[in-house]
Motif scaffolding. Structure first.
Motif, PDB file in Angstrom:
ATOM      1  N   ALA A  49      -3.949  -4.819   5.365  1.00 47.17           N
ATOM      2  CA  ALA A  49      -2.719  -5.600   5.275  1.00 47.17           C
ATOM      3  C   ALA A  49      -3.013  -7.066   5.534  1.00 47.17           C
ATOM      4  O   ALA A  49      -2.475  -7.955   4.876  1.00 47.17           O
ATOM      5  CB  ALA A  49      -1.701  -5.086   6.286  1.00 47.17           C
ATOM      6  N   ILE A  64      -1.658 -17.712   9.203  1.00 48.36           N
ATOM      7  CA  ILE A  64      -3.093 -17.735   8.916  1.00 48.36           C
ATOM      8  C   ILE A  64      -3.423 -18.679   7.769  1.00 48.36           C
ATOM      9  O   ILE A  64      -4.563 -19.085   7.622  1.00 48.36           O
ATOM     10  CB  ILE A  64      -3.668 -16.337   8.597  1.00 48.36           C
ATOM     11  N   ARG A 112       6.414  -9.332   3.739  1.00 52.64           N
ATOM     12  CA  ARG A 112       5.205  -9.974   4.275  1.00 52.64           C
ATOM     13  C   ARG A 112       4.362 -10.559   3.141  1.00 52.64           C
ATOM     14  O   ARG A 112       3.806 -11.641   3.265  1.00 52.64           O
ATOM     15  CB  ARG A 112       4.406  -8.936   5.073  1.00 52.64           C
ATOM     16  N   GLN A 159     -10.000 -14.352  10.984  1.00 53.13           N
ATOM     17  CA  GLN A 159      -8.561 -14.351  11.298  1.00 53.13           C
ATOM     18  C   GLN A 159      -8.063 -12.923  11.511  1.00 53.13           C
ATOM     19  O   GLN A 159      -7.252 -12.664  12.396  1.00 53.13           O
ATOM     20  CB  GLN A 159      -7.783 -14.997  10.152  1.00 53.13           C
ATOM     21  N   ASN A 178       2.282  -0.291   6.115  1.00 52.46           N
ATOM     22  CA  ASN A 178       1.340  -0.655   7.168  1.00 52.46           C
ATOM     23  C   ASN A 178       1.726  -1.948   7.881  1.00 52.46           C
ATOM     24  O   ASN A 178       0.950  -2.902   7.910  1.00 52.46           O
ATOM     25  CB  ASN A 178      -0.081  -0.765   6.607  1.00 52.46           C
ATOM     26  N   PRO A 179       2.934  -1.968   8.478  1.00 51.44           N
ATOM     27  CA  PRO A 179       3.267  -3.157   9.263  1.00 51.44           C
ATOM     28  C   PRO A 179       2.346  -3.254  10.474  1.00 51.44           C
ATOM     29  O   PRO A 179       1.842  -2.245  10.950  1.00 51.44           O
ATOM     30  CB  PRO A 179       4.716  -2.906   9.700  1.00 51.44           C
ATOM     31  N   PHE A 180       2.119  -4.479  10.938  1.00 49.77           N
ATOM     32  CA  PHE A 180       1.355  -4.651  12.167  1.00 49.77           C
ATOM     33  C   PHE A 180       2.217  -4.214  13.342  1.00 49.77           C
ATOM     34  O   PHE A 180       3.441  -4.304  13.284  1.00 49.77           O
ATOM     35  CB  PHE A 180       0.983  -6.131  12.363  1.00 49.77           C
ATOM     36  N   PRO A 181       1.592  -3.791  14.435  1.00 53.07           N
ATOM     37  CA  PRO A 181       2.387  -3.425  15.618  1.00 53.07           C
ATOM     38  C   PRO A 181       2.891  -4.673  16.336  1.00 53.07           C
ATOM     39  O   PRO A 181       2.606  -4.910  17.497  1.00 53.07           O
ATOM     40  CB  PRO A 181       1.395  -2.626  16.470  1.00 53.07           C
ATOM     41  N   LYS A 182       3.612  -5.494  15.592  1.00 53.98           N
ATOM     42  CA  LYS A 182       4.172  -6.731  16.128  1.00 53.98           C
ATOM     43  C   LYS A 182       5.649  -6.757  15.739  1.00 53.98           C
ATOM     44  O   LYS A 182       6.129  -5.836  15.100  1.00 53.98           O
ATOM     45  CB  LYS A 182       3.473  -7.939  15.496  1.00 53.98           C
ATOM     46  N   LEU A 223       7.480  -1.309  14.156  1.00 50.76           N
ATOM     47  CA  LEU A 223       7.246   0.138  14.060  1.00 50.76           C
ATOM     48  C   LEU A 223       8.508   0.942  14.358  1.00 50.76           C
ATOM     49  O   LEU A 223       8.539   2.147  14.140  1.00 50.76           O
ATOM     50  CB  LEU A 223       6.118   0.561  15.002  1.00 50.76           C
ATOM     51  N   SER A 241      -5.693   0.392   7.704  1.00 53.92           N
ATOM     52  CA  SER A 241      -4.567  -0.199   6.979  1.00 53.92           C
ATOM     53  C   SER A 241      -4.154  -1.548   7.585  1.00 53.92           C
ATOM     54  O   SER A 241      -3.654  -2.400   6.869  1.00 53.92           O
ATOM     55  CB  SER A 241      -3.391   0.761   6.979  1.00 53.92           C
ATOM     56  N   PHE A 242      -4.365  -1.733   8.898  1.00 54.55           N
ATOM     57  CA  PHE A 242      -4.033  -3.035   9.495  1.00 54.55           C
ATOM     58  C   PHE A 242      -4.927  -4.122   8.926  1.00 54.55           C
ATOM     59  O   PHE A 242      -4.481  -5.217   8.594  1.00 54.55           O
ATOM     60  CB  PHE A 242      -4.226  -3.013  11.016  1.00 54.55           C
ATOM     61  N   LYS A 254       1.605   2.120  21.012  1.00 52.68           N
ATOM     62  CA  LYS A 254       1.744   0.898  20.224  1.00 52.68           C
ATOM     63  C   LYS A 254       1.215   1.081  18.812  1.00 52.68           C
ATOM     64  O   LYS A 254       1.772   0.582  17.852  1.00 52.68           O
ATOM     65  CB  LYS A 254       0.965  -0.218  20.932  1.00 52.68           C
ATOM     66  N   PHE A 267       0.813  -1.207   0.000  1.00 50.76           N
ATOM     67  CA  PHE A 267       0.000   0.000   0.000  1.00 50.76           C
ATOM     68  C   PHE A 267       0.849   1.260   0.000  1.00 50.76           C
ATOM     69  O   PHE A 267       2.061   1.223   0.196  1.00 50.76           O
ATOM     70  CB  PHE A 267      -0.917  -0.013   1.226  1.00 50.76           C
ATOM     71  N   TYR A 278       3.138 -13.785   9.497  1.00 47.17           N
ATOM     72  CA  TYR A 278       1.686 -13.695   9.665  1.00 47.17           C
ATOM     73  C   TYR A 278       0.908 -14.462   8.592  1.00 47.17           C
ATOM     74  O   TYR A 278       0.039 -15.275   8.895  1.00 47.17           O
ATOM     75  CB  TYR A 278       1.267 -12.217   9.663  1.00 47.17           C
ATOM     76  N   GLY A 279       1.263 -14.197   7.340  1.00 43.77           N
ATOM     77  CA  GLY A 279       0.539 -14.828   6.234  1.00 43.77           C
ATOM     78  C   GLY A 279       0.649 -16.345   6.259  1.00 43.77           C
ATOM     79  O   GLY A 279      -0.290 -17.054   5.905  1.00 43.77           O
ATOM     80  N   VAL A 338      -2.872 -10.494   2.578  1.00 47.35           N
ATOM     81  CA  VAL A 338      -2.074 -11.728   2.527  1.00 47.35           C
ATOM     82  C   VAL A 338      -2.967 -12.959   2.637  1.00 47.35           C
ATOM     83  O   VAL A 338      -2.495 -14.058   2.896  1.00 47.35           O
ATOM     84  CB  VAL A 338      -0.973 -11.792   3.614  1.00 47.35           C
TER      85      VAL A 338
END
Ligand SMILES: Nc1ncnc2c1ncn2[C@@H]1O[C@H](COP(=O)(O)OP(=O)(O)OP(=O)(O)O)[C@@H](O)[C@H]1O
Ligand SMILES: [Mg+2]
Lengths: 254, 294
Positions: free
Chosen positions: B177, A114, A163, B187, A98-102, A149, B173-174, B289, A94, A110-111, B181
Motif C-alpha cells: 500500500a 511522503i 488514499r 519512507q 489494506n488500510p494502515f493501522p492508523k 481498521l 499488504s502494508f 493493532k 488491492f 499518507y501519500g 502511493v
C-alpha cells in the motif's frame, strides 16, 4: 467514440518469475478515461500483468521482463524513469483492503506527506476531497481521526481508493477490488468506478463476468499467460471471436 | 475405545499444562518461605534501601541497594549495546538482506542466541576485560562497563531475532500500500513498517532486558564482584544474580545470610515478572493493532 487516446501501451511483454514464464507476448492498449477489464481463470497472469503497469512486480526478487510498457509514449522501464514517480501516477487498489493501522485521516494524507507536502490546510482539503470522490466522506466525516481498521470491509476498500486519489494519479489499477466484499459494498465500488472513469483511466481485474460487463468499456481475456482476445466489452461478451473466450464467458471452462 | 483414548490425551495434556503452573507456584512459595525470615533481622525498607551489604560481618548488614544498583547499571549499559545492535541488525535482515543472505544469517543469529552464557562470560573475561584495562589504564578490567558490554553482546541476538520476527509479521499488504502511493523503501520503513512492528520491537527490547537483568554466569565472571554502590562504570560491581550465585555456597543453611539471598531472588523475580507482564501487554496491543486478534 472512436477518438480513443492510448494512455498505456504494452508491447510484446514476456515476464518471468525465476525461470517460470508468467506472461507471453502480451500486447495491449489501455485507453484514456475508459475502464478496461481483465478476465481469465486463476493463475493466468492477470495480477502479474497489472502489477507490471505500476512497476510493483519489481519488489518480487528474481524476476525478469522483456518488452516495453509505454505510459503516454514514455517507456516506464527506461533506466531514467523513477519507479516511485510511476507509482504515484498509477495508483493501485488491492484485492484485500489494506488500510494502515492508523487513523482515517492519516491513511488518506499518507501519500501527500511522503511526497513532501507539509501545508496543513492543503492536506486537510485534499483529504476531504479524496474521501468525497471515493464516496466515503458522508460515512466518516465525524470520525476522521478514528482508527481505519474499525471501518467495515467495504468502507476500508473505499478508504484505500481515497488514499490513492489523494496523490492525484492518472491511472487506477484495481486487482479484484470486490473479491472480499459483500454484494452491497460491491455495488457501491462498481458505482464508484463508473464515476471515477470521468477523471481517470481504469484497469480492473475481476473474476466476476457480470462485473466486467457492468463496469468496463473494454475487456481483455487472458489464458495461461497469453492475451487471447481484446476488444469492446460488448463485443467480447456478445460475439467473442475466439472459441476459448466464448467457453470462458459462458462458464464452459475447466 | 477411541473415546477413551481421547479422554486419556486430554488428561495428559491437562496435567502437562498445569505442571508448569505448579512449578511456578512452587518457586514462588519457596522464595517467600525462605526469603521472608530475613525480615526478622532487617526491616524491608532497610533491606532494599540499605547501602551496606556485609552479610558475614558481626553484626551483619543486609542492605541490597548496591546490588540492585549494580544490576540496574549493568542492565542499562547492556541496553545501550543490544538495542541499537539488535534492532539495527533486525532491520538489515528484514529489509536489506537478500533471500539467500537471510537464509544464512537468521539461523546464525538464532544459534548465537542459544550459546551458553558461560561462553560469553569467557569471551568478556579473556578478551574484553584485558583490552579495556590496557586501553583505559584501569586497575581491573572486570567492571560494570565490561559486564554491560558482554551482556549487551549476549542479548543482541535475542533482541535481533524477536525484532526480526516482529518486522516479518508486518503484513506485506502494508508495504505494498505504501509503495503504491509512491513511497520509497526508506519512507515505507520509517512510516509504515517500524510503527506497525513498534510494539513487537519493544517486546524484543524488554525481553532482551529481562535476559540481561536475570543473567548470572556472565556477570559473575566479568562484573568484578565488589558489593559497593558504584560511582562509575569502570568500577567492579556485584549485581543481584552474582551475589546469590557466589554466596549461596558459603551461607550456612537457615542463617540470616541464607534467607537474605532468597529475599534477593524474590526481588529479582518480581522485577523480571513485571518486565514480562509489560512485554506481554505490549505485544497483545500490537496483535490487536495489526488486526491479528487478541
Ligand atoms: N511472486 C511470485 N513468484 C513466483 N511465481 C508467481 C508469483 N506470483 C505469481 N506467480 C505465478 O505466476 C502465474 C500468474 O499468477 P498471477 O497471480 O498473475 O495470476 P492471476 O491471474 O492474478 O490469478 P488469480 O486470479 O488467482 O489472482 C501463476 O502461475 C503464479 O503461480
Ligand atoms: Mg490475481
Amino acid at each position: 467514440m472512436d477518438r480513443r487516446i492510448v494512455k498505456i501501451e504494452a508491447r510484446d511483454i514476456n515476464f518471468f518469475y525465476g525461470s517460470r514464464q508468467a506472461l507471453s507476448s502480451v500486447s495491449i492498449e489501455i485507453y484514456k478515461n475508459q475502464v478496461t477489464a481483465i478476465i481469465g481463470p486463476s493463475g493466468c497472469g492477470k495480477s502479474t500483468f497489472i502489477r507490471l503497469l505500476n512497476r510493483m512486480n519489481e519488489l518480487v526478487p528474481n524476476t525478469s521482463l522483456k518488452g516495453a510498457i509505454l505510459l503516454e509514449e514514455e517507456d516506464i522501464f527506461d533506466p531514467s524513469v523513477d519507479p516511485v514517480e510511476i507509482r504515484r501516477r498509477i495508483g493501485m487498489v488491492f484485492q484485500k483492503p489494506n488500510p494502515f493501522p492508523k487513523s482515517i485521516f492519516e491513511n488518506v494524507s499518507y501519500g501527500l506527506k511522503i511526497n513532501g507536502i507539509t501545508d496543513g490546510n492543503f492536506i486537510e482539503k485534499k483529504v476531504g476531497e479524496s474521501l468525497k470522490k471515493a464516496a466515503l466522506w458522508d460515512e466518516v466525516k465525524d470520525r476522521i481521526h478514528e482508527n481505519a481498521l474499525k471501518l467495515s470491509g467495504g468502507q476500508q476498500q473505499r478508504l484505500c481508493i481515497a488514499r490513492c486519489l489523494a496523490v492525484e494519479p492518472e491511472v487506477l489499477l484495481f486487482d479484484e477490488p470486490c473479491a472480499s466484499l459483500d454484494p452491497i459494498s460491491t455495488s457501491k465500488i462498481e458505482e464508484l468506478i463508473l464515476e471515477l472513469k470521468k477523471y481517470y483511466t481504469i484497469v480492473i481485474v475481476t473474476h466476476n463476468m457480470q462485473q466486467a460487463a457492468r463496469v468496463s468499456d473494454y475487456t481483455a481475456f487472458f489464458l495461461l499467460g497469453e492475451l487471447i482476445e481484446f476488444g469492446k466489452t460488448q463485443d467480447i461478451f456478445t460475439a467473442p471471436k475466439d472459441k476459448r473466450t466464448e467457453d470462458y464467458i459462458t462458464g464452459r471452462f475447466g | 475405545m477411541a473415546k477413551l483414548k481421547e479422554k486419556a490425551y486430554r488428561w495428559i495434556f491437562t496435567v502437562l499444562a498445569f505442571s508448569s503452573l505448579i512449578f511456578l507456584v512452587g518457586i514462588i512459595i519457596v522464595l517467600f518461605k525462605e526469603g521472608l525470615p530475613v525480615f526478622k533481622e532487617v526491616k524491608p525498607a532497610d533491606f532494599i534501601f540499605g547501602k551496606a551489604w556485609y552479610p558475614t560481618f558481626d553484626p551483619p548488614e543486609f542492605g541490597i541497594l548496591p546490588l540492585i544498583l549494580a544490576s540496574f547499571w549493568v542492565t542499562v549499559g547492556a541496553m545501550f549495546v543490544c538495542v541499537p545492535l539488535g534492532v539495527g541488525s533486525a532491520l538489515y535482515l528484514n529489509e536489506l538482506a537478500g533471500h539467500r543472505q537471510r537464509a544464512v544469517l537468521k539461523p546464525l543469529v538464532e544459534i548465537l542466541a542459544s550459546i551458553p552464557s558461560v561462553v560469553y562470560g569467557f569471551f568478556g573475561m579473556m578478551m574484553i576485560a584485558p583490552f579495556l584495562q590496557n586501553l583505559l589504564h584501569l586497575p581491573t578490567g572486570l567492571c560494570a562497563f565490561t559486564a554491560s558490554l558482554t551482556l549487551g553482546i549476549m542479548a543482541t541476538p535475542t533482541v535481533c531475532s524477536i525484532a526480526e520476527d516482529a518486522l516479518s509479521y508486518v503484513p506485506k499488504s502494508f508495504r505494498e500500500a505504501s509503495f503504491a502511493v509512491g513511497a520509497n523503501r526508506w519512507q515505507t520503513l520509517v512510516n509504515v513498517v517500524i510503527p506497525a512492528a513498534g510494539s513487537g520491537i519493544s517486546t524484543a527490547i524488554i525481553l532482551g532486558m529481562s535476559r540481561a537483568i536475570g543473567e548470572t554466569m556472565t556477570v559473575l565472571m566479568v562484573a568484578g564482584g565488589a558489593a559497593v554502590i558504584p560511582h562509575s562504570f569502570f568500577e567492579p560491581v556485584r549485581p543481584m544474580t552474582s551475589a546469590i550465585a557466589a554466596e549461596m555456597g558459603e551461607a550456612p543453611m537457615g542463617s540470616a545470610h541464607y534467607h537474605s539471598l532468597f529475599a534477593i531472588a524474590l526481588v529479582l523475580f518480581l522485577i523480571t515478572f513485571v518486565f514480562n507482564i509489560v512485554a506481554e501487554l505490549i505485544s497483545r496491543r500490537f496483535r490487536i493493532k495489526l488486526g491479528l486478534g487478541g
